[in-house]
Design a protein around this motif. Structure first.
Motif, PDB file in Angstrom:
ATOM      1  N   GLY A  81      11.455  34.903  -3.758  1.00  0.00           N
ATOM      2  CA  GLY A  81      11.733  34.120  -5.092  1.00  0.00           C
ATOM      3  C   GLY A  81      10.406  34.360  -5.796  1.00  0.00           C
ATOM      4  O   GLY A  81       9.113  34.125  -5.046  1.00  0.00           O
ATOM      5  N   LEU A  82      10.383  34.469  -7.221  1.00  0.00           N
ATOM      6  CA  LEU A  82       9.197  34.433  -7.947  1.00  0.00           C
ATOM      7  C   LEU A  82       9.664  33.754  -9.133  1.00  0.00           C
ATOM      8  O   LEU A  82      10.549  33.938 -10.003  1.00  0.00           O
ATOM      9  N   ARG A  83       9.018  32.653  -9.426  1.00  0.00           N
ATOM     10  CA  ARG A  83       9.097  31.799 -10.556  1.00  0.00           C
ATOM     11  C   ARG A  83       7.942  31.317 -11.302  1.00  0.00           C
ATOM     12  O   ARG A  83       6.801  31.387 -10.718  1.00  0.00           O
ATOM     13  N   PRO A  84       8.129  31.313 -12.665  1.00  0.00           N
ATOM     14  CA  PRO A  84       6.854  30.870 -13.324  1.00  0.00           C
ATOM     15  C   PRO A  84       6.754  29.509 -13.419  1.00  0.00           C
ATOM     16  O   PRO A  84       7.604  28.628 -13.225  1.00  0.00           O
ATOM     17  N   SER A  85       5.459  29.012 -13.655  1.00  0.00           N
ATOM     18  CA  SER A  85       4.988  27.565 -13.934  1.00  0.00           C
ATOM     19  C   SER A  85       4.292  27.627 -15.059  1.00  0.00           C
ATOM     20  O   SER A  85       3.792  28.500 -15.671  1.00  0.00           O
ATOM     21  N   ARG A  86       3.738  26.289 -15.477  1.00  0.00           N
ATOM     22  CA  ARG A  86       2.948  26.023 -16.589  1.00  0.00           C
ATOM     23  C   ARG A  86       1.651  26.531 -16.627  1.00  0.00           C
ATOM     24  O   ARG A  86       0.951  26.882 -17.712  1.00  0.00           O
ATOM     25  N   THR A  87       1.138  26.949 -15.213  1.00  0.00           N
ATOM     26  CA  THR A  87      -0.342  27.454 -15.300  1.00  0.00           C
ATOM     27  C   THR A  87      -0.151  28.709 -14.384  1.00  0.00           C
ATOM     28  O   THR A  87      -1.142  29.457 -14.477  1.00  0.00           O
ATOM     29  N   GLY A  88       1.093  29.291 -14.032  1.00  0.00           N
ATOM     30  CA  GLY A  88       0.887  30.705 -13.136  1.00  0.00           C
ATOM     31  C   GLY A  88       2.199  31.057 -12.765  1.00  0.00           C
ATOM     32  O   GLY A  88       3.151  30.745 -13.357  1.00  0.00           O
ATOM     33  N   MET A 145      -2.807  17.164 -18.407  1.00  0.00           N
ATOM     34  CA  MET A 145      -1.751  17.091 -17.490  1.00  0.00           C
ATOM     35  C   MET A 145      -0.513  17.057 -18.048  1.00  0.00           C
ATOM     36  O   MET A 145      -0.191  16.939 -19.109  1.00  0.00           O
ATOM     37  N   PRO A 146       0.613  17.491 -17.057  1.00  0.00           N
ATOM     38  CA  PRO A 146       1.817  17.574 -17.695  1.00  0.00           C
ATOM     39  C   PRO A 146       2.418  16.418 -18.183  1.00  0.00           C
ATOM     40  O   PRO A 146       2.046  15.259 -17.787  1.00  0.00           O
ATOM     41  N   ALA A 147       3.456  16.520 -18.947  1.00  0.00           N
ATOM     42  CA  ALA A 147       4.045  15.479 -19.665  1.00  0.00           C
ATOM     43  C   ALA A 147       4.765  14.723 -18.664  1.00  0.00           C
ATOM     44  O   ALA A 147       4.976  13.495 -18.906  1.00  0.00           O
ATOM     45  N   LYS A 148       5.424  15.212 -17.590  1.00  0.00           N
ATOM     46  CA  LYS A 148       6.364  14.390 -16.788  1.00  0.00           C
ATOM     47  C   LYS A 148       5.522  14.534 -15.325  1.00  0.00           C
ATOM     48  O   LYS A 148       5.163  15.683 -14.709  1.00  0.00           O
ATOM     49  N   THR A 149       5.449  13.438 -14.912  1.00  0.00           N
ATOM     50  CA  THR A 149       4.736  13.487 -13.510  1.00  0.00           C
ATOM     51  C   THR A 149       5.522  12.406 -12.666  1.00  0.00           C
ATOM     52  O   THR A 149       6.486  11.531 -13.141  1.00  0.00           O
ATOM     53  N   ASP A 150       5.483  12.075 -11.434  1.00  0.00           N
ATOM     54  CA  ASP A 150       6.072  11.517 -10.290  1.00  0.00           C
ATOM     55  C   ASP A 150       5.929  10.123 -10.608  1.00  0.00           C
ATOM     56  O   ASP A 150       4.573   9.699 -10.974  1.00  0.00           O
ATOM     57  N   THR A 151       6.733   9.275 -10.933  1.00  0.00           N
ATOM     58  CA  THR A 151       6.280   7.881 -11.421  1.00  0.00           C
ATOM     59  C   THR A 151       6.844   6.773 -10.121  1.00  0.00           C
ATOM     60  O   THR A 151       7.200   5.608 -10.421  1.00  0.00           O
ATOM     61  N   PRO A 157      -0.979   9.673 -10.673  1.00  0.00           N
ATOM     62  CA  PRO A 157      -1.336  10.953 -11.015  1.00  0.00           C
ATOM     63  C   PRO A 157      -2.961  10.838 -11.554  1.00  0.00           C
ATOM     64  O   PRO A 157      -3.059  10.435 -12.769  1.00  0.00           O
ATOM     65  N   VAL A 158      -3.639  11.426 -10.759  1.00  0.00           N
ATOM     66  CA  VAL A 158      -5.258  11.080 -11.375  1.00  0.00           C
ATOM     67  C   VAL A 158      -5.773  12.222 -11.611  1.00  0.00           C
ATOM     68  O   VAL A 158      -6.984  12.247 -12.204  1.00  0.00           O
ATOM     69  N   ALA A 159      -5.467  13.480 -11.171  1.00  0.00           N
ATOM     70  CA  ALA A 159      -6.058  14.615 -11.765  1.00  0.00           C
ATOM     71  C   ALA A 159      -5.487  15.885 -11.611  1.00  0.00           C
ATOM     72  O   ALA A 159      -4.229  15.784 -11.370  1.00  0.00           O
ATOM     73  N   LEU A 160      -5.965  16.829 -11.918  1.00  0.00           N
ATOM     74  CA  LEU A 160      -5.306  18.325 -11.898  1.00  0.00           C
ATOM     75  C   LEU A 160      -5.842  18.857 -10.762  1.00  0.00           C
ATOM     76  O   LEU A 160      -7.147  19.292 -10.636  1.00  0.00           O
ATOM     77  N   ARG A 161      -5.246  20.009 -10.020  1.00  0.00           N
ATOM     78  CA  ARG A 161      -5.846  20.878  -8.895  1.00  0.00           C
ATOM     79  C   ARG A 161      -5.963  22.012  -9.491  1.00  0.00           C
ATOM     80  O   ARG A 161      -5.418  22.613 -10.419  1.00  0.00           O
ATOM     81  N   ALA A 162      -6.674  23.015  -8.918  1.00  0.00           N
ATOM     82  CA  ALA A 162      -7.086  24.130  -9.215  1.00  0.00           C
ATOM     83  C   ALA A 162      -5.997  25.115  -9.106  1.00  0.00           C
ATOM     84  O   ALA A 162      -5.875  26.237 -10.024  1.00  0.00           O
ATOM     85  N   ASP A 163      -4.785  24.934  -8.524  1.00  0.00           N
ATOM     86  CA  ASP A 163      -3.455  25.679  -8.339  1.00  0.00           C
ATOM     87  C   ASP A 163      -2.702  25.302  -9.462  1.00  0.00           C
ATOM     88  O   ASP A 163      -1.616  25.806  -9.488  1.00  0.00           O
ATOM     89  N   GLY A 164      -3.035  24.270 -10.367  1.00  0.00           N
ATOM     90  CA  GLY A 164      -2.210  23.792 -11.357  1.00  0.00           C
ATOM     91  C   GLY A 164      -1.103  22.807 -11.221  1.00  0.00           C
ATOM     92  O   GLY A 164      -0.516  22.177 -11.876  1.00  0.00           O
TER      93      GLY A 164
END
Length: 451
Positions: A81-88, A145-151, A157-164
């Protein structure tokens, strides 16, 4: 023809403007399509050049000889599979027989250049299946940070990783953590993000800030207890140890170990108790641990041993009682005295911003991963906020917290001040909210001029 040229120039100009001003928008509108075409068109040749192909199996060779056909070429891992994300892009591969996930990880940097991506990381999902995450731009340059995160409860959700992906501080899975960072490395911003993420939750915040409270006392409306000097910190930690013992007595009384009770309902920590009996979880933030470990006299040495002993006891026994530690400091080494390495061993989560010496990086990651130590000491001084986050499993990530000013953190804490629980054991350390600002008196429009 002129209209078409103008349209093409307008599109190119818009793409260039988006790439500089809003890289996420550029990626979702233009970059993801071009990157997907590059990956699909170059996939076979790139895998062959990286040594990630395997020769055809024996039965294929035998079948080709029997049919008098040419022998098939070496085969790369199959794309599931190949799917797009908001960062890659996220590429899922099925490994061929004889291949290993470490082969893909070793070739990640070569794939980054070949596919013209900013970064490539991979992880094994299950036996024979590897997920390759490719980022199209530097997501840590301007953190969004993305608009929706796990709650889920106790998940911040404290930071963003280099892989997005989002880096979470999961207190249920990793109860205690150590955060290191030199001056102006971004450690305070990381701590503010923790506090603002915990503010909307049903949790008691306890702070120890020996810099006379300059970091945590502005957020006092959301804290159940605060200490601004080592003497009050020692008493506060003793009160937390007493609360821990009381909570264990409650769990013991409510364990429900009768023969007819299902195994899943037997209480072993506060999260197994009924909601009406469950004590409020407590997160303890220590802003500068070195100030608690230093001493200059016999009396201060006794106080220091008392503080470190209480911290070690909370780190060893506090998880089941719902007490979680966030230990922060500029310097963390064995020269801080006895008990420090024992405390370090109980702090599963490790985060290191830019440090001034290799020893601090070794104290953070030396028992986890040598690669993380090397990455921590290579953080440039001008990239404030960049940090290396790891845990006892040996895995580590490059992260960056979004910039949160002190004013923003104060506003969020004030907005959720009604959620501050009253903890009887900590009532003596509850911050007194008094205003010391002078009243501002406006001058009249026609103020007399004095010589």
């Amino acid at each position: 023809m002129t209209a078409l040229t103008v349209a093409l120039v307008s599109v190119v100009a818009a793409a260039g403007l988006l790439r500089w001003w809003r890289p996420t928008w550029y990626w979702l509108s233009f970059g993801v399509t071009l990157a997907a075409l590059r990956v699909l068109l170059r996939y076979g040749s790139v895998m062959d050049a990286c040594g990630l192909t395997v020769p055809p199996s024996r039965w294929r060779l035998a079948l080709a000889r029997m049919a008098n056909r040419p022998v098939s070429d070496s085969r790369p891992p199959r794309i599931l599979g190949l799917r797009p994300s908001r960062t890659g892009l996220v590429l899922r591969l099925k490994l061929r027989p004889g291949q290993d996930a470490f082969d893909i990880a070793a070739a990640s940097d070569r794939m980054r250049h070949s596919f013209s991506m900013y970064g490539v990381t991979c992880r094994e999902l299950r036996s024979g299946v590897v997920e390759v995450r490719m980022t199209g731009y530097d997501v840590l340059k301007r953190v969004q940070m993305p608009a929706k995160t796990d709650t889920r409860p106790m998940l911040v959700p404290v930071a963003l990783r280099a892989d997005g992906s989002v880096h979470y501080r999961n207190y249920r899975a990793i109860p205690h953590a150590l955060t290191l960072g030199a001056t102006e490395s971004g450690k305070s911003v990381y701590q503010r993000n923790l506090v603002t993420g915990l503010a909307p939750m049903d949790v008691a915040l306890v702070g120890i800030d020996c810099k006379q409270g300059v970091e945590l006392f502005p957020l006092a409306r959301r804290f159940s207890a605060l200490a601004d000097n080592p003497d009050s910190a020692a008493e506060l930690l003793d009160a937390l140890v007493a609360r821990m013992q009381d909570v264990y007595r409650l769990i013991r009384d409510e364990q429900r170990i009768a023969a007819g009770v299902p195994d899943a309902e037997i209480a072993a920590d506060i999260w197994d108790l009924p909601e009406h009996l469950r004590p409020t979880p407590v997160v303890v933030l220590v802003d500068e641990v070195a100030e608690l470990a230093l001493f200059a006299s016999k009396e201060e040495e006794k106080r220091r041993d008392r503080i470190i002993t209480a911290l070690v006891r909370l780190a060893q026994l506090g998880r089941a009682a719902g007490i979680y530690l966030e230990i922060c400091g500029q310097r963390f080494g064995s020269e801080l005295g006895k008990g420090i390495t024992m405390l370090r061993a109980q702090l599963t989560g490790r985060t290191a911003h830019r440090v001034n010496d290799e020893t601090s990086a070794n104290m953070a990651f030396g028992d986890i991963s040598p690669d993380a130590v090397l990455a921590a000491i290579q953080i440039p001084a001008e990239m404030r906020g960049i940090a290396i986050a790891g845990d006892s499993t040996g895995g580590w990530h490059r992260i960056r917290a979004p910039h949160t000013s002190l004013r923003q953190a104060v506003n969020i804490c004030n907005r959720h001040a009604h959620r501050t629980p009253y903890v009887p054991e900590l009532a003596a350390f509850q911050p007194v909210l008094t205003s010391t600002a002078h009243d501002w008196v406006p001058l009249p429009e026609t103020a007399p001029v004095t010589a």
